[in-house]
Write a protein that holds these residues in place. Structure first.
Motif, mmCIF file in Angstrom:
data_model
loop_
_atom_site.group_PDB
_atom_site.id
_atom_site.type_symbol
_atom_site.label_atom_id
_atom_site.label_comp_id
_atom_site.label_asym_id
_atom_site.label_seq_id
_atom_site.Cartn_x
_atom_site.Cartn_y
_atom_site.Cartn_z
ATOM 1 N N CYS A 1 2.129 12.554 -11.100
ATOM 2 C CA CYS A 1 1.265 11.395 -10.808
ATOM 3 C C CYS A 1 -0.208 11.784 -10.886
ATOM 4 O O CYS A 1 -0.615 12.775 -10.293
ATOM 5 N N PHE A 2 -1.009 10.984 -11.599
ATOM 6 C CA PHE A 2 -2.448 11.280 -11.676
ATOM 7 C C PHE A 2 -3.177 10.847 -10.413
ATOM 8 O O PHE A 2 -4.206 11.404 -10.073
ATOM 9 N N SER A 3 -2.660 9.840 -9.724
ATOM 10 C CA SER A 3 -3.324 9.319 -8.534
ATOM 11 C C SER A 3 -2.832 10.048 -7.287
ATOM 12 O O SER A 3 -1.627 10.129 -7.046
ATOM 13 N N PRO A 4 -3.743 10.570 -6.473
ATOM 14 C CA PRO A 4 -3.323 11.251 -5.245
ATOM 15 C C PRO A 4 -2.525 10.337 -4.310
ATOM 16 O O PRO A 4 -1.567 10.790 -3.683
ATOM 17 N N SER A 5 -2.897 9.059 -4.208
ATOM 18 C CA SER A 5 -2.148 8.164 -3.314
ATOM 19 C C SER A 5 -0.744 7.909 -3.848
ATOM 20 O O SER A 5 0.210 7.785 -3.073
ATOM 21 N N ASN A 6 -0.588 7.866 -5.164
ATOM 22 C CA ASN A 6 0.735 7.687 -5.763
ATOM 23 C C ASN A 6 1.586 8.932 -5.513
ATOM 24 O O ASN A 6 2.751 8.837 -5.122
ATOM 25 N N ALA A 7 0.989 10.107 -5.706
ATOM 26 C CA ALA A 7 1.723 11.358 -5.463
ATOM 27 C C ALA A 7 2.178 11.436 -4.004
ATOM 28 O O ALA A 7 3.323 11.799 -3.721
ATOM 29 N N GLU A 8 1.301 11.071 -3.081
ATOM 30 C CA GLU A 8 1.644 11.110 -1.656
ATOM 31 C C GLU A 8 2.764 10.125 -1.342
ATOM 32 O O GLU A 8 3.667 10.434 -0.559
ATOM 33 N N ALA A 9 2.734 8.945 -1.949
ATOM 34 C CA ALA A 9 3.803 7.970 -1.724
ATOM 35 C C ALA A 9 5.142 8.516 -2.200
ATOM 36 O O ALA A 9 6.151 8.395 -1.504
ATOM 37 N N VAL A 10 5.154 9.142 -3.368
ATOM 38 C CA VAL A 10 6.397 9.711 -3.895
ATOM 39 C C VAL A 10 6.901 10.821 -2.974
ATOM 40 O O VAL A 10 8.106 10.937 -2.724
ATOM 41 N N LEU A 11 5.994 11.619 -2.421
ATOM 42 C CA LEU A 11 6.412 12.679 -1.495
ATOM 43 C C LEU A 11 7.021 12.110 -0.216
ATOM 44 O O LEU A 11 7.795 12.803 0.456
ATOM 45 N N GLN A 12 6.693 10.876 0.124
ATOM 46 C CA GLN A 12 7.262 10.219 1.315
ATOM 47 C C GLN A 12 8.638 9.619 1.037
ATOM 48 O O GLN A 12 9.313 9.162 1.963
ATOM 49 N N LEU A 13 9.064 9.595 -0.225
ATOM 50 C CA LEU A 13 10.311 8.932 -0.603
ATOM 51 C C LEU A 13 11.528 9.360 0.215
ATOM 52 O O LEU A 13 12.229 8.491 0.733
ATOM 53 N N PRO A 14 11.797 10.647 0.387
ATOM 54 C CA PRO A 14 13.001 10.996 1.149
ATOM 55 C C PRO A 14 13.000 10.412 2.572
ATOM 56 O O PRO A 14 14.047 10.008 3.087
ATOM 57 N N ARG A 15 11.844 10.324 3.191
ATOM 58 C CA ARG A 15 11.749 9.810 4.553
ATOM 59 C C ARG A 15 11.795 8.275 4.573
ATOM 60 O O ARG A 15 12.379 7.687 5.467
ATOM 61 N N LEU A 16 11.187 7.636 3.567
ATOM 62 C CA LEU A 16 11.030 6.184 3.610
ATOM 63 C C LEU A 16 12.087 5.415 2.824
ATOM 64 O O LEU A 16 12.162 4.196 2.954
ATOM 65 N N ALA A 17 12.897 6.090 2.047
ATOM 66 C CA ALA A 17 13.888 5.380 1.218
ATOM 67 C C ALA A 17 14.858 4.569 2.063
ATOM 68 O O ALA A 17 15.397 3.573 1.599
#
Length: 158
Positions: free
Chosen positions: A136-152
């Motif tokens: 991900c080029f966007s830091p906020s997008n990268a951070e959202a993806v890193l939250q996926l296991p917790r937020l799915a």
């Protein structure tokens, strides 16, 4: 002439149950990979309506069908306020420098077909969540993806 963009948008992390994430490459910025994102079309448009419209426009994925029910879309309760990249500020009203981005997740079956809008995106990839975050080029997008296991497993909208 188009009206200025509304500085309120959605970011939709589309993923499979196995946490593979769909990323799409921007046509106007080769090498810039991202999740589905887009601004509200009108002040009256709800964030959910923005998600459904942007997902359909950018990927051809239709939410609210038997294979992808509306309950697959989840509000992650995250909002990012960030400075709009200077290269895209001309799309907004004069003096607008920041955008508020609301983060959602959309769980789709593995193998869900993707039909890109060629004027917006040139390529797509399904990647394991950690690899997707790195691309991900966007830091906020990268951070959202890193939250996926917790937020799915967050509460569905409907």
């Amino acid at each position: 002439m188009r009206p200025p963009k509304i500085p309120e948008s959605v970011l939709v992390v589309i993923h499979t149950p196995a946490l593979e994430v769909l990323l799409i490459e921007r046509a106007d910025a080769p090498g810039f990979w991202q999740s589905v994102t887009g601004s509200k079309d009108t002040l009256a448009e709800s964030l959910v309506e923005t998600c459904l419209r942007e997902v359909a426009e950018e990927t051809g994925i239709l939410v609210g069908t038997p294979s992808i029910p509306l309950t697959a879309l989840r509000d992650w309760g995250l909002a990012n306020v960030y400075e709009i990249y200077p290269r895209w500020r001309h799309r907004y009203a004069p003096g607008v420098t920041h955008n508020t981005e609301h983060v959602f997740g959309l769980c789709v079956p593995a193998g869900t077909p993707v039909r890109l809008s060629p004027r917006e995106h040139t390529a797509h990839a399904w990647l394991p969540w950690r690899e997707a975050a790195d691309r991900c080029f966007s830091p906020s997008n990268a951070e959202a993806v890193l939250q996926l296991p917790r937020l799915a497993g967050a509460e569905p909208l409907a």
